[in-house]
Design a protein around this motif. Sequence first.
Motif, PDB file in Angstrom:
ATOM      1  N   TRP A 163       8.914 -15.680   8.336  1.00 56.94           N
ATOM      2  CA  TRP A 163       8.401 -15.822   6.982  1.00 56.94           C
ATOM      3  C   TRP A 163       6.962 -16.331   6.992  1.00 56.94           C
ATOM      4  O   TRP A 163       6.064 -15.616   7.397  1.00 56.94           O
ATOM      5  CB  TRP A 163       9.322 -16.737   6.196  1.00 56.94           C
ATOM      6  CG  TRP A 163       9.294 -16.578   4.689  1.00 56.94           C
ATOM      7  CD1 TRP A 163       8.369 -15.932   3.927  1.00 56.94           C
ATOM      8  CD2 TRP A 163      10.267 -17.116   3.780  1.00 56.94           C
ATOM      9  NE1 TRP A 163       8.696 -16.032   2.606  1.00 56.94           N
ATOM     10  CE2 TRP A 163       9.846 -16.749   2.471  1.00 56.94           C
ATOM     11  CE3 TRP A 163      11.425 -17.874   3.923  1.00 56.94           C
ATOM     12  CZ2 TRP A 163      10.567 -17.118   1.322  1.00 56.94           C
ATOM     13  CZ3 TRP A 163      12.131 -18.234   2.772  1.00 56.94           C
ATOM     14  CH2 TRP A 163      11.703 -17.858   1.490  1.00 56.94           C
ATOM     15  N   THR A 190      20.611  -5.741  10.228  1.00 57.70           N
ATOM     16  CA  THR A 190      20.534  -5.927   8.781  1.00 57.70           C
ATOM     17  C   THR A 190      21.384  -7.120   8.366  1.00 57.70           C
ATOM     18  O   THR A 190      22.562  -7.210   8.729  1.00 57.70           O
ATOM     19  CB  THR A 190      21.038  -4.666   8.053  1.00 57.70           C
ATOM     20  OG1 THR A 190      20.227  -3.554   8.410  1.00 57.70           O
ATOM     21  CG2 THR A 190      20.987  -4.860   6.539  1.00 57.70           C
ATOM     22  N   ARG A 200      11.857  -6.571   4.334  1.00 55.26           N
ATOM     23  CA  ARG A 200      12.704  -6.163   3.221  1.00 55.26           C
ATOM     24  C   ARG A 200      12.351  -4.756   2.748  1.00 55.26           C
ATOM     25  O   ARG A 200      13.130  -4.128   2.036  1.00 55.26           O
ATOM     26  CB  ARG A 200      12.548  -7.138   2.044  1.00 55.26           C
ATOM     27  CG  ARG A 200      13.131  -8.523   2.318  1.00 55.26           C
ATOM     28  CD  ARG A 200      12.932  -9.460   1.127  1.00 55.26           C
ATOM     29  NE  ARG A 200      13.479 -10.768   1.408  1.00 55.26           N
ATOM     30  CZ  ARG A 200      14.737 -11.131   1.147  1.00 55.26           C
ATOM     31  NH1 ARG A 200      15.559 -10.266   0.593  1.00 55.26           N
ATOM     32  NH2 ARG A 200      15.155 -12.353   1.439  1.00 55.26           N
ATOM     33  N   SER A 208      11.756  -9.648   9.769  1.00 58.09           N
ATOM     34  CA  SER A 208      12.250 -10.156   8.474  1.00 58.09           C
ATOM     35  C   SER A 208      11.906  -9.197   7.335  1.00 58.09           C
ATOM     36  O   SER A 208      11.807  -9.606   6.170  1.00 58.09           O
ATOM     37  CB  SER A 208      11.689 -11.552   8.167  1.00 58.09           C
ATOM     38  OG  SER A 208      11.987 -12.461   9.198  1.00 58.09           O
ATOM     39  N   TYR A 226       5.580  -6.742  -2.925  1.00 60.51           N
ATOM     40  CA  TYR A 226       6.325  -7.681  -2.091  1.00 60.51           C
ATOM     41  C   TYR A 226       5.880  -9.104  -2.437  1.00 60.51           C
ATOM     42  O   TYR A 226       4.738  -9.337  -2.835  1.00 60.51           O
ATOM     43  CB  TYR A 226       6.077  -7.372  -0.612  1.00 60.51           C
ATOM     44  CG  TYR A 226       7.052  -8.076   0.304  1.00 60.51           C
ATOM     45  CD1 TYR A 226       8.411  -7.840   0.182  1.00 60.51           C
ATOM     46  CD2 TYR A 226       6.608  -8.972   1.256  1.00 60.51           C
ATOM     47  CE1 TYR A 226       9.320  -8.481   1.018  1.00 60.51           C
ATOM     48  CE2 TYR A 226       7.504  -9.624   2.101  1.00 60.51           C
ATOM     49  CZ  TYR A 226       8.861  -9.372   1.963  1.00 60.51           C
ATOM     50  OH  TYR A 226       9.763 -10.013   2.772  1.00 60.51           O
ATOM     51  N   ASP A 229      14.705   0.016   0.075  1.00 58.82           N
ATOM     52  CA  ASP A 229      13.427  -0.201  -0.594  1.00 58.82           C
ATOM     53  C   ASP A 229      12.309   0.322   0.298  1.00 58.82           C
ATOM     54  O   ASP A 229      12.195  -0.082   1.463  1.00 58.82           O
ATOM     55  CB  ASP A 229      13.226  -1.691  -0.871  1.00 58.82           C
ATOM     56  CG  ASP A 229      12.379  -1.943  -2.109  1.00 58.82           C
ATOM     57  OD1 ASP A 229      12.109  -0.974  -2.848  1.00 58.82           O
ATOM     58  OD2 ASP A 229      12.006  -3.105  -2.352  1.00 58.82           O
ATOM     59  N   HIS A 279      11.139  -0.970   4.112  1.00 60.68           N
ATOM     60  CA  HIS A 279      11.139  -0.225   5.368  1.00 60.68           C
ATOM     61  C   HIS A 279       9.746  -0.019   5.932  1.00 60.68           C
ATOM     62  O   HIS A 279       9.539  -0.096   7.139  1.00 60.68           O
ATOM     63  CB  HIS A 279      11.833   1.134   5.174  1.00 60.68           C
ATOM     64  CG  HIS A 279      13.285   1.098   5.487  1.00 60.68           C
ATOM     65  ND1 HIS A 279      14.224   0.694   4.574  1.00 60.68           N
ATOM     66  CD2 HIS A 279      13.961   1.399   6.618  1.00 60.68           C
ATOM     67  CE1 HIS A 279      15.417   0.751   5.131  1.00 60.68           C
ATOM     68  NE2 HIS A 279      15.293   1.172   6.362  1.00 60.68           N
ATOM     69  N   GLU A 332      25.310 -11.918  -2.697  1.00 56.94           N
ATOM     70  CA  GLU A 332      24.399 -11.178  -3.561  1.00 56.94           C
ATOM     71  C   GLU A 332      25.228 -10.093  -4.249  1.00 56.94           C
ATOM     72  O   GLU A 332      25.930  -9.319  -3.588  1.00 56.94           O
ATOM     73  CB  GLU A 332      23.270 -10.528  -2.755  1.00 56.94           C
ATOM     74  CG  GLU A 332      22.259 -11.500  -2.185  1.00 56.94           C
ATOM     75  CD  GLU A 332      21.250 -11.961  -3.231  1.00 56.94           C
ATOM     76  OE1 GLU A 332      21.314 -11.481  -4.390  1.00 56.94           O
ATOM     77  OE2 GLU A 332      20.419 -12.820  -2.896  1.00 56.94           O
ATOM     78  N   GLN A 342      25.424  -6.527  -3.006  1.00 55.69           N
ATOM     79  CA  GLN A 342      25.861  -6.281  -1.640  1.00 55.69           C
ATOM     80  C   GLN A 342      27.343  -6.555  -1.403  1.00 55.69           C
ATOM     81  O   GLN A 342      27.882  -6.216  -0.346  1.00 55.69           O
ATOM     82  CB  GLN A 342      25.039  -7.129  -0.663  1.00 55.69           C
ATOM     83  CG  GLN A 342      23.552  -6.792  -0.649  1.00 55.69           C
ATOM     84  CD  GLN A 342      22.764  -7.621   0.347  1.00 55.69           C
ATOM     85  OE1 GLN A 342      23.220  -7.874   1.462  1.00 55.69           O
ATOM     86  NE2 GLN A 342      21.582  -8.063  -0.053  1.00 55.69           N
ATOM     87  N   THR A 349      16.360  -8.465   9.777  1.00 52.70           N
ATOM     88  CA  THR A 349      15.771  -7.679   8.695  1.00 52.70           C
ATOM     89  C   THR A 349      16.714  -7.711   7.490  1.00 52.70           C
ATOM     90  O   THR A 349      17.869  -8.140   7.586  1.00 52.70           O
ATOM     91  CB  THR A 349      15.547  -6.195   9.077  1.00 52.70           C
ATOM     92  OG1 THR A 349      16.804  -5.492   9.009  1.00 52.70           O
ATOM     93  CG2 THR A 349      14.952  -6.050  10.466  1.00 52.70           C
ATOM     94  N   HIS A 350      16.187  -7.219   6.380  1.00 54.15           N
ATOM     95  CA  HIS A 350      16.989  -7.007   5.170  1.00 54.15           C
ATOM     96  C   HIS A 350      16.940  -5.522   4.819  1.00 54.15           C
ATOM     97  O   HIS A 350      16.893  -5.156   3.642  1.00 54.15           O
ATOM     98  CB  HIS A 350      16.444  -7.853   4.022  1.00 54.15           C
ATOM     99  CG  HIS A 350      16.379  -9.322   4.332  1.00 54.15           C
ATOM    100  ND1 HIS A 350      17.436 -10.174   4.139  1.00 54.15           N
ATOM    101  CD2 HIS A 350      15.377 -10.079   4.850  1.00 54.15           C
ATOM    102  CE1 HIS A 350      17.094 -11.398   4.511  1.00 54.15           C
ATOM    103  NE2 HIS A 350      15.847 -11.370   4.955  1.00 54.15           N
ATOM    104  N   LEU A 351      16.960  -4.673   5.823  1.00 53.09           N
ATOM    105  CA  LEU A 351      16.790  -3.231   5.644  1.00 53.09           C
ATOM    106  C   LEU A 351      18.132  -2.524   5.733  1.00 53.09           C
ATOM    107  O   LEU A 351      18.890  -2.724   6.681  1.00 53.09           O
ATOM    108  CB  LEU A 351      15.845  -2.680   6.704  1.00 53.09           C
ATOM    109  CG  LEU A 351      14.448  -3.319   6.758  1.00 53.09           C
ATOM    110  CD1 LEU A 351      13.659  -2.751   7.911  1.00 53.09           C
ATOM    111  CD2 LEU A 351      13.707  -3.112   5.435  1.00 53.09           C
TER     112      LEU A 351
END
Length: 949
Positions: free
Chosen positions: A859, A663, A890, A888, A567, A558, A892, A669, A672, A545-547
Amino acid sequence: FFSQLCAEKMAAGPTMRFEPLGEADLFNKVTATCIGTGRFLRAMLVPALAELGGELIITQTRGSSFPEYMASRLPERTFEVDTVLQDGSVMTSYLPVAACGTLGKPEGRAAFMQLPARLPNLRYVGVGLTEAGIEHNGRSILDLAEFLYACFEVDGTDRHLLSILNTDNLPFNGDAIQQHVRSCDFTQNAPRAQEFEAWLGKRVCFHNTMVDRITSQRTGCPDVPRAEPLPAKALVIEDLRAVLTPQFGSVPGVLVRTQPGQLALDIALKLRIANGIHTAMVYAMALEGLFKTDECIRQEHLLPYLEQLFERDIVHCCTELAMPRLSVTPVFSEWMARIQHPFFGLECFFVCQNASQKMGIRLMPSVFATLASGEEPSDFMIFALAVILRFLTPVGDQSRLSESPPVFVGRLDPGAKSESPDFSYIAGLSVRPGSGTYDFRDADGIVPLLLRPLGRAGGCSTTAATSITGEVLSRLAGFDVRGVPAHARVAERVAALLKRLLGGAGALQVLAHLNPRQPLFLEERQLEEAVKQEVEAAEAVDMHTHLFPASHGEALIDYGIDALLTYHYLVSTYLASSSDTPEDFYSLSRSQQAERIWDGLFVNASPLSEPCRGVLTTLLALGLREEVAARDLGAIRRWYAGQDVVRFNEKMMRLARLRYVVTSYDPFEEDQLDFCLKPSQSPPGYRSALALDKLLEGDWPAVCKALEKAGQPATVHGVKALVAVFIETLSPMFVTAALPEGFSYSRRAGAGSAPEAPGETLLDANLSPEQVLDSVVLPLCTTYSLPLSLRMGTRRAILPALRLAGDGFGPAGLRSLGHLCEAHPMTKFLFSVLSRSDQHEAAILASKFRNLHIWGCWWYCNYPSIVSEVALLRLETLGTNFTYHASSARVHDQLIYKWIHARAMLAKLLVGKYSELMATGWQVSRGDIRRDVQRLLGQAFEEYLAKKL
């Protein structure tokens, strides 16, 4: 003097007298007040009310410990609730309190009774009454009646109906509270008594409730509740008048029942399944000297025994209660998971109180249901009854029979003696492991007195055991040993086991002879239901995930309807069909972009695409059915505006039923980098992976910018040193990277190592992915024993104007992945591929290398038609040796729909595969299904990380 001064200052403080603990208009936001400060009220009802978005007030009925605790929590004005997760980690929630005080002081009581005039939006009154407090003219009943009278005096057409919600398990507690409020002296003697009683009938709803969450207190801090993870039915509310807001039903752990009889069924299931299983277990454990319920995990026969008991006996309640098995089994599955919590066991002896009453209420209904179905109770039910009678049989000298009620002495099983210290639970309930004895009470004492002759030396003959057992069981409602032959047979079988138990055989020894580990195979007609239940019940791991947790700040977290609608999937779909140019679209604010997409893809077209369906699934799960049906984006936004980011964060995890998410932290980035250099502590539900996408894809300007900010040279040596820093600060589970299409790797290990010329920068070198792997990533994976997860086949910026929405995919280059695994046999690799055309080769490759694990449909492959095809291919190629799903996500909110849709697809696929197995004559048990589902939803991933190469 100083201590006295501090005490006087605290006594006069705002937390004692219901003053707003925040901004001046805080009381305008208050929707609930709670009378009581008990652990369950604070661990379940308060969080549920807070989920609805309003502020609340908490009232201590006696004493002042909670207001004093809240004084120490200012200016944050929150109280804490600890949730102990299955891995032992503790997740602390912080619940805001608008005001608090105590009724134990006259000024506090006076201030409390003046609150209704100050709370124009009051809607809920929580009540922490125990069964003992629900009585005529009970102190809390009088307090509630007086408070409701104050509400009556200020009521008007602009005010809400009031809902009274209690947190005790007295059946139909709302009806009982209503009766006592109406009949109490305050109500009868009120100045406008008749008007008040009429108002109570029209404007107040006394909801019946059922509660179920095990709580204790934080060690060393009794003011902080300590609770198990939230059960599915932590709070069930009967709402026959439909006065509760629809969003109440979307609160995790809360169920709203709107039809007569539904709550009664919930209560019956809790008594027969959850409580019945607990009762069947704890007496055998206590007699064996196993004093905490979580010790059942280490006993090979106990858990299989409970499964046998459910499948052979308890399940007959389906026929009696006219309930589908689909509604019954999840209660059992969840309870089995709860009693196996390794860090939240209860004291077995404490649960053993009131044994004969529990036997009659919790176990005998299953005996009667089994007999009514034309079958005999199983040996396991007979054992459950016999071991309770064994516990209730006094043995040895009885010196406290004159007490009221009498206290008896029982004997532990022969092998249970230990050097553990003596322990007293409550008056009349204690255990002495050293001497192998225990004290107990049981109602009026008649049952132990009847059993007493069997505990004397030579007193337990077959005749005596049969006679006394029949007499004892006949004291239970509905059991007639003389008039019903089937009951006599049950009594005879119980007596035979009781005789063995009193003759020196240990409870678990007798249980082992019954062979509870014998398989419980399913019939094909039971298969679909069993698979669906196990897939729904399993807690999953989301490994990509990107959470980010809320503690990382708004820049990284987000969530919300605008985030869902904007999205990148939806953006590209909208722009492909719209007259808007990408430049015009991206010049709009996010809310304007969301409105364009809502109108274009939902209002003016049917939302048939998977991303559109995902938005709708999410909103439905959040209880926004009416808003979606009205296509009212404004109403949806208003609901989101009332959500607290921290609690919403936790809510997503619960609705998706996840143990944790991984995560991906990308240090290249810009937003981050600081978190990778100095990460803040994440909640237990979040773990980290180190993402090196830009490094492997050759985004050297971004890499060099991070190196400069971190004070490292823009060289291969500098980037290797910086990545090592990230590994040490983040402690990631693995390193991950996206690989561009056409990835190439030589068969010989180290062939791609980059020779570094003096003074040559990364921009000059322009390293290939192979060179980056051999020079930086793989050496560090070896040094730190970290797996490497590769996401293969990205094609960036097909249409740059679309930004993130402009990426696509190409061939993964899987031959090179095979070379990579062969060249580095001691490095663990995980991978996923982006193109559907690579999936067959990927599955075959994963079946060849023991240092390779395939995961998810990443994806653009995460569409139901492709997931179905790919997952079926992997099941046929790899069995359960892969990870079925990773979101995956981004945003929640996406966790909800991605996991709801993934579980539905998995259940459908597994039903087909198990049906094929059964057709060969292979038998399948529920335990087989549970094991397989758990492997596919995260356990295979964890086993792979743990295995030695």
